[in-house]
Scaffold this motif. Structure first.
Motif, PDB file in Angstrom:
ATOM      1  N   GLY A   1      47.405  32.297  33.672  1.00 13.03           N
ATOM      2  CA  GLY A   1      46.331  32.245  32.674  1.00 13.03           C
ATOM      3  C   GLY A   1      46.053  30.807  32.301  1.00 13.03           C
ATOM      4  O   GLY A   1      46.968  30.065  31.935  1.00 13.03           O
ATOM      5  N   MET A   2      44.780  30.409  32.388  1.00 16.23           N
ATOM      6  CA  MET A   2      44.434  29.005  32.188  1.00 16.23           C
ATOM      7  C   MET A   2      44.744  28.514  30.780  1.00 16.23           C
ATOM      8  O   MET A   2      45.020  27.330  30.581  1.00 16.23           O
TER       9      MET A   2
ATOM     10  N   VAL B   1      41.577  31.664  40.902  1.00 18.06           N
ATOM     11  CA  VAL B   1      41.083  30.571  41.740  1.00 18.06           C
ATOM     12  C   VAL B   1      41.188  29.249  40.994  1.00 18.06           C
ATOM     13  O   VAL B   1      41.605  28.222  41.551  1.00 18.06           O
ATOM     14  N   ALA B   2      40.821  29.255  39.705  1.00 21.43           N
ATOM     15  CA  ALA B   2      40.864  28.024  38.909  1.00 21.43           C
ATOM     16  C   ALA B   2      42.289  27.492  38.792  1.00 21.43           C
ATOM     17  O   ALA B   2      42.518  26.276  38.847  1.00 21.43           O
ATOM     18  N   GLN B   3      43.273  28.386  38.621  1.00 19.24           N
ATOM     19  CA  GLN B   3      44.673  27.956  38.528  1.00 19.24           C
ATOM     20  C   GLN B   3      45.136  27.319  39.824  1.00 19.24           C
ATOM     21  O   GLN B   3      45.782  26.261  39.820  1.00 19.24           O
ATOM     22  N   ILE B   4      44.805  27.942  40.935  1.00 21.27           N
ATOM     23  CA  ILE B   4      45.205  27.404  42.241  1.00 21.27           C
ATOM     24  C   ILE B   4      44.584  26.035  42.474  1.00 21.27           C
ATOM     25  O   ILE B   4      45.256  25.086  42.910  1.00 21.27           O
ATOM     26  N   GLN B   5      43.292  25.902  42.148  1.00 25.26           N
ATOM     27  CA  GLN B   5      42.618  24.619  42.354  1.00 25.26           C
ATOM     28  C   GLN B   5      43.208  23.527  41.471  1.00 25.26           C
ATOM     29  O   GLN B   5      43.382  22.386  41.917  1.00 25.26           O
TER      30      GLN B   5
ATOM     31  N   GLY C   1      38.320  33.243  30.056  1.00 24.76           N
ATOM     32  CA  GLY C   1      38.382  34.677  30.335  1.00 24.76           C
ATOM     33  C   GLY C   1      37.410  35.522  29.553  1.00 24.76           C
ATOM     34  O   GLY C   1      37.329  36.729  29.753  1.00 24.76           O
ATOM     35  N   GLY C   2      36.644  34.916  28.621  1.00 20.13           N
ATOM     36  CA  GLY C   2      35.834  35.683  27.691  1.00 20.13           C
ATOM     37  C   GLY C   2      34.573  36.268  28.296  1.00 20.13           C
ATOM     38  O   GLY C   2      33.882  35.611  29.079  1.00 20.13           O
TER      39      GLY C   2
ATOM     40  N   PHE D   1      41.888  37.278  34.601  1.00 14.02           N
ATOM     41  CA  PHE D   1      42.646  37.161  35.849  1.00 14.02           C
ATOM     42  C   PHE D   1      41.770  36.717  37.025  1.00 14.02           C
ATOM     43  O   PHE D   1      42.220  36.718  38.166  1.00 14.02           O
ATOM     44  N   ASP D   2      40.525  36.338  36.747  1.00 15.24           N
ATOM     45  CA  ASP D   2      39.620  35.961  37.840  1.00 15.24           C
ATOM     46  C   ASP D   2      38.854  34.686  37.507  1.00 15.24           C
ATOM     47  O   ASP D   2      37.713  34.515  37.910  1.00 15.24           O
ATOM     48  N   VAL D   3      39.476  33.782  36.765  1.00 17.51           N
ATOM     49  CA  VAL D   3      38.788  32.553  36.362  1.00 17.51           C
ATOM     50  C   VAL D   3      38.476  31.710  37.591  1.00 17.51           C
ATOM     51  O   VAL D   3      39.357  31.432  38.410  1.00 17.51           O
TER      52      VAL D   3
END
Length: 483
Positions: A22-23, A55-59, A284-285, A323-325
Motif C-alpha cells: 500500500g502506497m 504497479v506504482a509500488q513496483i515502479q 486508492g480513493g 491494490f491497483d495503484v
C-alpha cells in the motif's frame, strides 16, 4: 570498486526497513530509508512484499536511481488463494498477505547477517517475535497521525470496558491528554467490532509496546497535544517504555516527472499565483458515479482553475483502487458529465489516474488541495504551505479532517459529518472551492499553512527537532556497531 563499496558499507550500521503493501505505507518508509542513508550514515535494505504489490509500488521500489547504500530485496510471492477473496476487507487482506510473506523473514534476516535494527510499520507486527529470536532490536514507524496513535493505544482498554459498538456511544471518546474523538469520526477499522478488520487492527495495536522505539511521522508544531501526551501522560508512559521520536514530516521530496506530469506542470506555469485547486483523492480513493458528477458540476460552477486527478467511479468501495495503484486505465470522457472537459477547458485540466502531487503542491500557482486527508497527503500539503479542502473517504481520514479544520485551522470540510458515503451536492462543493481561493477565510488558512511550512523546514533542518531525534537513534545504532 565493488570491494571498496562493501568495505565502506560494513563500517555503517545496517538497518532493515519493512513496510506492508500500500502506497500510504510504502512511500513514507521508503523516504525514511533514504533519509537514513543520505543524512545519517546508515546502510539500508528495504524489504518489499511483492504479493499483490501495485504497479506504482513496483515502479517506486525498483527505480534505477536509488542512492548508494540503499538496496531493495523482494520477498518471494505467496499464494493467498483460499485465504482472501475480492470481498475480503482491505486491512484483513493486507494482514493475511503480510503474515504469509513474513514466513520467510527469518531466513532473509540471516542472509543479511543480522542487521543492527529492523524498522517496521503498524501492520508488520508479526516481525517482533522473529527479530526477538535473532536478538535484533525492532522499531515501529507509525505512518499516520500521532492523534490516531494515541486513540489506538487506548483501544485495548476500550475493548475491555465498552459493551456494544463504539459508534453507538452517546459522547465522544476521551483520549488521554488529547482532543476527544467524536464517534462519527472513528476510523473504519473500529466501527464494527465483529469484523475481521477490527480484530486485526486490535491485534496490531496491542503489540506496539513491544517496539524498542517508536518513530512518529509528525513534528512538534503540527501536533503539540498528541506528541506531548504520548511522551508525558502517565497512561502512555506505562505502556510505551521505549523512546518515542517525532521525525517528520517524512514525505517525498522529489519525484520523476514525465508524460502527463510534464503536461500538468506546463499548464500550471500558465496560471496566476495561488489560483489553482488541486483535486486528488489519494492513491486508492474512488467516488461513486453520482458523487463524481456532483464534484464535476461543483468545480465547473465555482469558475475556479483546477487540476483534477480522476479515476473510474466505484459505487461500492471508497478505496477500490488500493491494490491497483498505477495500474488503472480510464477514459474520463466515459464517466464525466457530457462535454465537461470542453466546457472547462482553459481553466481546468483533467488528468486520468495520476499526477506528480509533490511537484503540483510545490508550485506557486497552487492555492488549495482538495484531498481525502490521508496522512501522507496532509503532510505534503502543509509542508508546502497549501491549505486543504477536506474530503475524507475511508480509514482514519475523518479524524484527520476534523483536526485540520477545527484545531489546526488549515482546512474546510465539505464531506459532511456522517461516515456513510452520502452525496455532497454541487452547491456545497462550489462554496468550499470559492471560499478557499477567493475568500478571506481561505487566505487566513493559507497564511497558517505557510507558517506550518516554515516550522516543518525548521524541524527538518540540521539543528531541528525532527532531524536531531533521528540523529540520536542513528548514533545509538552506530555505537552498537563499534561494540
Amino acid at each position: 570498486m565493488a570491494t571498496d563499496v562493501a568495505e565502506l558499507q560494513s563500517k555503517k550500521p545496517h538497518i532493515v526497513v519493512l513496510s506492508s503493501p500500500g502506497m500510504g505505507h510504502v512511500i513514507p518508509l521508503f523516504e525514511f530509508a533514504k533519509r537514513l542513508v543520505l543524512l545519517h550514515g546508515c546502510h539500508v535494505t528495504f524489504l518489499n512484499i511483492t504479493t499483490e504489490a501495485s504497479v506504482a509500488q513496483i515502479q517506486l521500489l525498483h527505480s534505477p536511481n536509488l542512492p548508494l547504500g540503499l538496496s531493495v530485496v523482494d520477498f518471494p510471492p505467496v499464494d493467498l488463494s483460499g485465504m482472501v477473496t475480492d470481498h475480503t476487507l482491505a486491512l484483513t487482506r493486507l494482514s493475511v498477505n503480510v503474515q504469509q510473506s513474513l514466513l520467510s523473514l527469518k531466513s532473509m534476516l540471516l542472509q543479511l547477517h543480522r542487521p543492527q535494527a529492523v524498522v517496521i510499520d503498524l501492520f508488520c507486527t508479526q516481525a517482533f517475535e522473529i527479530c526477538k529470536e535473532l536478538s535484533i532490536p525492532t522499531f515501529m514507524f507509525f505512518t499516520a497521525s500521532t492523534h490516531l496513535l494515541a486513540f489506538s493505544l487506548l483501544l485495548p482498554q476500550l475493548d475491555r470496558d465498552v459493551t456494544g459498538e463504539f459508534v453507538d456511544l452517546a459522547a465522544p471518546i476521551q483520549v488521554p491528554g488529547c482532543s476527544p474523538v467524536r464517534t462519527q469520526d472513528l476510523l473504519d477499522q473500529v466501527r464494527d467490532r465483529k469484523s475481521d478488520d477490527y480484530k486485526w487492527y486490535l491485534y496490531h495495536l496491542s503489540r506496539v509496546p513491544m517496539a524498542d522505539g517508536v518513530f512518529l511521522n509528525t513534528w512538534e508544531d503540527l501536533e503539540q497535544l498528541p506528541v506531548r501526551a504520548i511522551r508525558e501522560h502517565s497512561f502512555y508512559k506505562k505502556m510505551l517504555t521505549a523512546p518515542v521520536c517525532s521525525i517528520g514530516p517524512v514525505i517525498k521530496e522529489t519525484e520523476p516527472v514525465t508524460g502527463r506530469g510534464t503536461e500538468c506542470l506546463a499548464w500550471l506555469e500558465e496560471q496566476p499565483a495561488n489560483s489553482v485547486v488541486f483535486v486528488a483523492l489519494g492513491s486508492g480513493g474512488t467516488l461513486s458515479a453520482e458523487q463524481l458528477t456532483e464534484l464535476a458540476w461543483g468545480l465547473e460552477l465555482s469558475r475556479q482553475r483546477f487540476i483534477w486527478v480522476v479515476r473510474t467511479p466505484n459505487d461500492a468501495n471508497a478505496c477500490a483502487a488500493f491494490f491497483d495503484v498505477g495500474g488503472e486505465m480510464n477514459d474520463p470522457k466515459s464517466y464525466l458529465p457530457e462535454r465537461f472537459i470542453e466546457r472547462t477547458g482553459g481553466r481546468g485540466l483533467v488528468v486520468p489516474s495520476w499526477a506528480p502531487q509533490v511537484a503540483v503542491l510545490q508550485h506557486r500557482s497552487t492555492a488549495a488541495f482538495l484531498s481525502h486527508c490521508g496522512w501522507n497527503s496532509v503532510l505534503e500539503s502543509l509542508a508546502h504551505g497549501v491549505p486543504i479542502i477536506a474530503w475524507p473517504l475511508y480509514s482514519e481520514q475523518r479524524m484527520n479532517a476534523t483536526t485540520l479544520a477545527e484545531e489546526v485551522g488549515v482546512a474546510v470540510k465539505v464531506a459532511g459529518e456522517k461516515a456513510e458515503r452520502r452525496v455532497v451536492g454541487r452547491e456545497e462543493i462550489e462554496r468550499a472551492v470559492r471560499l478557499m481561493v477567493e475568500g478571506r477565510e481561505g487566505m487566513e488558512m493559507r497564511q497558517r499553512a505557510m507558517k506550518l511550512q516554515e516550522s516543518a523546514m525548521k524541524a527538518l533542518g540540521y539543528s531541528g527537532s525532527s532531524h536531531e531525534s533521528l540523529a540520536r537513534v542513528a548514533e545509538q545504532w552506530k555505537a552498537t556497531l563499534k561494540n
